[in-house]
Design a protein around this motif. Structure first.
Motif, short mmCIF file in Angstrom:
data_model
loop_
_atom_site.label_atom_id
_atom_site.label_comp_id
_atom_site.label_asym_id
_atom_site.label_seq_id
_atom_site.Cartn_x
_atom_site.Cartn_y
_atom_site.Cartn_z
N GLY A 175 -71.67 -37.41 -31.33
CA GLY A 175 -72.15 -36.45 -30.33
C GLY A 175 -71.81 -36.79 -28.91
O GLY A 175 -72.35 -36.19 -27.98
N ARG A 176 -70.91 -37.75 -28.71
CA ARG A 176 -70.58 -38.19 -27.35
C ARG A 176 -69.07 -38.30 -27.19
O ARG A 176 -68.36 -38.72 -28.10
CB ARG A 176 -71.23 -39.55 -27.09
CG ARG A 176 -70.93 -40.12 -25.72
CD ARG A 176 -71.56 -41.50 -25.51
NE ARG A 176 -71.23 -41.98 -24.16
CZ ARG A 176 -71.95 -41.68 -23.08
NH1 ARG A 176 -73.05 -40.97 -23.20
NH2 ARG A 176 -71.58 -42.14 -21.90
N VAL A 177 -68.57 -37.94 -26.01
CA VAL A 177 -67.17 -38.17 -25.68
C VAL A 177 -67.04 -39.64 -25.27
O VAL A 177 -67.73 -40.11 -24.36
CB VAL A 177 -66.69 -37.25 -24.54
CG1 VAL A 177 -65.32 -37.67 -24.03
CG2 VAL A 177 -66.64 -35.80 -25.02
N VAL A 178 -66.15 -40.35 -25.95
CA VAL A 178 -66.03 -41.80 -25.71
C VAL A 178 -64.63 -42.19 -25.22
O VAL A 178 -64.36 -43.38 -25.01
CB VAL A 178 -66.35 -42.60 -26.99
CG1 VAL A 178 -67.81 -42.37 -27.38
CG2 VAL A 178 -65.41 -42.24 -28.13
N PHE A 302 -65.97 -18.39 -9.84
CA PHE A 302 -66.49 -19.52 -9.09
C PHE A 302 -66.28 -20.84 -9.85
O PHE A 302 -66.09 -20.84 -11.06
CB PHE A 302 -67.97 -19.32 -8.76
CG PHE A 302 -68.22 -18.13 -7.89
CD1 PHE A 302 -67.87 -18.14 -6.54
CD2 PHE A 302 -68.76 -16.96 -8.41
CE1 PHE A 302 -68.07 -17.04 -5.73
CE2 PHE A 302 -68.96 -15.84 -7.60
CZ PHE A 302 -68.61 -15.89 -6.26
N SER A 303 -66.35 -21.92 -9.12
CA SER A 303 -66.05 -23.23 -9.70
C SER A 303 -67.01 -23.60 -10.83
O SER A 303 -68.16 -23.14 -10.87
CB SER A 303 -66.16 -24.31 -8.61
OG SER A 303 -65.26 -24.03 -7.56
N ILE A 304 -66.51 -24.42 -11.74
CA ILE A 304 -67.33 -25.10 -12.73
C ILE A 304 -67.21 -26.59 -12.45
O ILE A 304 -66.11 -27.15 -12.47
CB ILE A 304 -66.85 -24.82 -14.17
CG1 ILE A 304 -66.95 -23.32 -14.49
CG2 ILE A 304 -67.66 -25.64 -15.18
CD1 ILE A 304 -66.28 -22.93 -15.80
N VAL A 305 -68.33 -27.22 -12.13
CA VAL A 305 -68.32 -28.65 -11.81
C VAL A 305 -69.59 -29.28 -12.37
O VAL A 305 -70.70 -28.84 -12.05
CB VAL A 305 -68.28 -28.91 -10.28
CG1 VAL A 305 -68.11 -30.41 -10.00
CG2 VAL A 305 -67.17 -28.12 -9.60
N GLY A 306 -69.44 -30.29 -13.20
CA GLY A 306 -70.61 -31.01 -13.67
C GLY A 306 -70.48 -31.45 -15.12
O GLY A 306 -69.47 -31.21 -15.79
N ARG A 307 -71.51 -32.10 -15.61
CA ARG A 307 -71.54 -32.56 -16.98
C ARG A 307 -71.60 -31.39 -17.95
O ARG A 307 -72.18 -30.35 -17.64
CB ARG A 307 -72.74 -33.47 -17.21
CG ARG A 307 -72.67 -34.79 -16.43
CD ARG A 307 -73.82 -35.70 -16.83
NE ARG A 307 -73.79 -36.97 -16.10
CZ ARG A 307 -73.02 -38.00 -16.43
NH1 ARG A 307 -72.22 -37.90 -17.49
NH2 ARG A 307 -73.04 -39.11 -15.73
N ALA A 308 -70.98 -31.59 -19.11
CA ALA A 308 -71.10 -30.61 -20.18
C ALA A 308 -72.45 -30.81 -20.85
O ALA A 308 -72.70 -31.84 -21.46
CB ALA A 308 -69.97 -30.80 -21.19
N GLU A 309 -73.33 -29.85 -20.70
CA GLU A 309 -74.70 -29.99 -21.19
C GLU A 309 -74.70 -30.22 -22.70
O GLU A 309 -74.05 -29.51 -23.46
CB GLU A 309 -75.50 -28.73 -20.86
CG GLU A 309 -76.99 -28.86 -21.11
CD GLU A 309 -77.76 -27.68 -20.57
OE1 GLU A 309 -78.65 -27.20 -21.29
OE2 GLU A 309 -77.47 -27.24 -19.44
N GLY A 310 -75.41 -31.26 -23.14
CA GLY A 310 -75.52 -31.57 -24.55
C GLY A 310 -74.38 -32.41 -25.10
O GLY A 310 -74.39 -32.76 -26.29
N PRO A 312 -72.84 -35.81 -23.92
CA PRO A 312 -72.75 -36.95 -23.00
C PRO A 312 -71.32 -37.47 -22.91
O PRO A 312 -70.53 -37.39 -23.84
CB PRO A 312 -73.67 -38.00 -23.64
CG PRO A 312 -74.57 -37.23 -24.55
CD PRO A 312 -73.77 -36.07 -25.04
N GLY A 313 -71.01 -38.02 -21.74
CA GLY A 313 -69.71 -38.64 -21.54
C GLY A 313 -68.62 -37.72 -21.03
O GLY A 313 -67.50 -38.17 -20.75
N LEU A 314 -68.93 -36.42 -20.88
CA LEU A 314 -67.90 -35.46 -20.45
C LEU A 314 -68.34 -34.75 -19.18
O LEU A 314 -69.45 -34.20 -19.11
CB LEU A 314 -67.64 -34.43 -21.54
CG LEU A 314 -66.59 -33.34 -21.21
CD1 LEU A 314 -65.23 -33.96 -20.94
CD2 LEU A 314 -66.51 -32.33 -22.35
#
Length: 355
Positions: A175-178, A302-310, A312-314
Motif C-alpha cells: 500500500g505504499r510507493v517505495v 488548476f494545479s495539483i500539488v500534494g500527497r496522493a491521499e491514501g 503513502p510515499g507519493l
C-alpha cells in the motif's frame, strides 16, 4: 538536515525547482528525467505573472511564486528573470476594466496607460488601443536554461541527476510507493515526487492513483534574432509577444499555445504573418521556426500539488502554469515533505478535490 532519500521524476522546471529546494534543505535527492530540462518546459512562452483573471486563491499562489523567482535569482547562478513588465490589452474594454479593478484590489501592481504612453513604451506597436494596462512586476525567463541551472546547482548541493532515464512504473508494496522501476531494476526511496508533465497520469496509475488531467499541443513561433522591437511582454487580442535576450521574438495566439492543427508549418506561418502585421518593422523579421509542446493540464485547469491521499510515499505535481509556479511548488513541496507542515496556499489544489 533531513536523512530522507527522495526521488524526483521529471527534469523540467518544476522537477528542477523541487530537486533544488530539497537539496538545499539537506535531503538526499535523486532525479530521473528522460531529457534534462524537460519536454514541456522548453516549449513554454515563459511569462512570469499572476495575470489571466485567476480566482484570488490562485492569484495569491502565483504572487508567492513571483516572489520566489526573485529569491532563486539571488541564490542560483544562471537564474536571472527579466522583470520587463507587460503591456496588456487582450480583453474588450469592459473586461479589462473589471480585471484591473479586481486585481488592483488584491494588490497587483498595475496602472492604466493611454495610447500616447503605450507608443512611448512600445513604439513598434501598430494599431495601439486607446488604453492598456501596464503591469510592472511581471517578467520572463528563458525556460530550458533556467531548468538546467537549477539542476546543476542541485547537483552541486549533492543531488544525483540521471539523464535519459526511463521509468516504467512506480514501485508499490504493502500500500505504499517505495521507489521507481527503471531499466536497471528498482531504485528505492522514502518518497517519490511525480513532476513528469504529460506522463504523470500514466505513472501514477501504476500505483493505483488516478490523476484527472490531459495534455494538449501548443505551438509557439520564434523569429530569427532581430534588432530590439519590444521592450515588454505584449499581450494583445489573440497574440502574445516577447523578445528574448538573443533578439528572437517569441509569439503565440493564446496562453495555452496556438493549436497547431493538421499543418503546423502553415499554422506557424499564419501566426508569424499576423504578428508581423502588428509591428512597425515586422516586415523585416524572418521566421526561424516553431515549437510544439504538450502541456499537462489538470481537469479543472488548476494545479495539483500534494500527497496522493491514501497512498503513502507519493507526492504529485501537475500544473500548466509551470514557469510561474515553479519556485513556489519547489519551496512548498520541500517543506511539506521534510517538515510535515501543510502549506495553506496549496489547500485548494490537492488531488483529493477530485474525489
Amino acid at each position: 538536515m533531513s536523512g530522507k532519500h527522495i526521488i524526483v521524476i521529471g527534469g523540467g522546471v518544476i522537477g528542477a525547482s523541487i530537486a533544488w529546494h530539497l537539496a538545499e534543505a539537506g535531503a538526499r535527492v535523486t532525479v530521473f528525467c528522460g531529457v534534462r530540462g524537460g519536454v514541456a518546459t522548453p516549449n513554454s512562452f515563459a511569462w512570469i505573472n499572476a495575470n489571466w483573471g485567476n480566482p484570488e486563491p490562485y492569484f495569491r499562489l502565483r504572487m508567492a511564486a513571483m516572489a520566489g523567482w526573485r529569491r532563486l535569482a539571488a541564490a542560483v547562478p544562471g537564474v536571472s528573470p527579466d522583470w520587463c513588465g507587460s503591456i496588456c490589452y487582450d480583453l474588450p474594454p469592459e473586461g479589462l476594466e473589471k480585471f484591473a479593478e479586481e486585481h488592483a484590489s488584491w494588490g497587483y501592481d498595475l496602472e492604466r496607460i493611454d495610447r500616447d504612453e503605450i507608443l512611448r513604451l512600445e513604439p513598434a506597436i501598430r494599431h495601439a488601443p486607446d488604453w492598456a494596462l501596464k503591469i510592472s512586476g511581471e517578467g520572463m525567463v528563458e525556460p530550458r536554461p533556467v531548468a538546467l541551472a537549477l539542476l546543476a546547482d542541485a547537483e552541486r548541493l549533492g543531488a544525483i541527476v540521471h539523464d535519459g532515464a526511463e521509468i516504467s512504473a512506480l514501485s508499490f508494496k504493502n500500500g505504499r510507493v517505495v521507489g521507481v522501476v527503471t531499466a536497471n531494476g528498482v531504485v528505492e526511496a522514502d518518497e517519490v515526487i511525480l513532476a513528469a508533465g504529460a506522463e504523470t497520469a500514466a505513472l501514477a496509475a501504476t500505483a493505483g492513483v488516478k490523476v484527472p488531467m490531459s495534455s494538449s499541443p501548443g505551438l509557439i513561433i520564434d523569429t530569427k534574432p532581430a534588432p530590439r522591437l519590444l521592450n515588454h511582454i505584449v499581450v494583445a487580442p489573440e497574440m502574445e509577444m516577447r523578445q528574448a535576450p538573443d533578439g528572437r521574438i517569441i509569439a503565440s495566439t493564446s496562453f495555452n499555445g496556438t493549436d497547431p492543427g493538421a499543418d503546423p508549418a502553415a499554422t506557424a506561418r499564419r501566426v508569424f504573418d499576423d504578428m508581423c502585421s502588428r509591428l512597425v518593422g515586422g516586415d523585416q523579421l524572418e521566421l526561424e521556426g516553431y515549437r510544439i509542446g504538450f502541456r499537462p493540464i489538470p481537469e479543472d485547469g488548476f494545479s495539483i500539488v500534494g500527497r496522493a491521499e491514501g497512498v503513502p510515499g507519493l507526492y504529485i505535481t501537475v500544473t500548466h502554469s509551470g514557469i510561474t509556479l515553479a519556485p513556489a511548488i519547489g519551496e512548498f513541496a520541500a517543506k511539506e515533505l521534510l517538515e510535515g507542515a501543510a502549506e495553506p496556499l496549496l489547500a485548494p489544489y490537492r488531488l483529493s478535490r477530485f474525489s
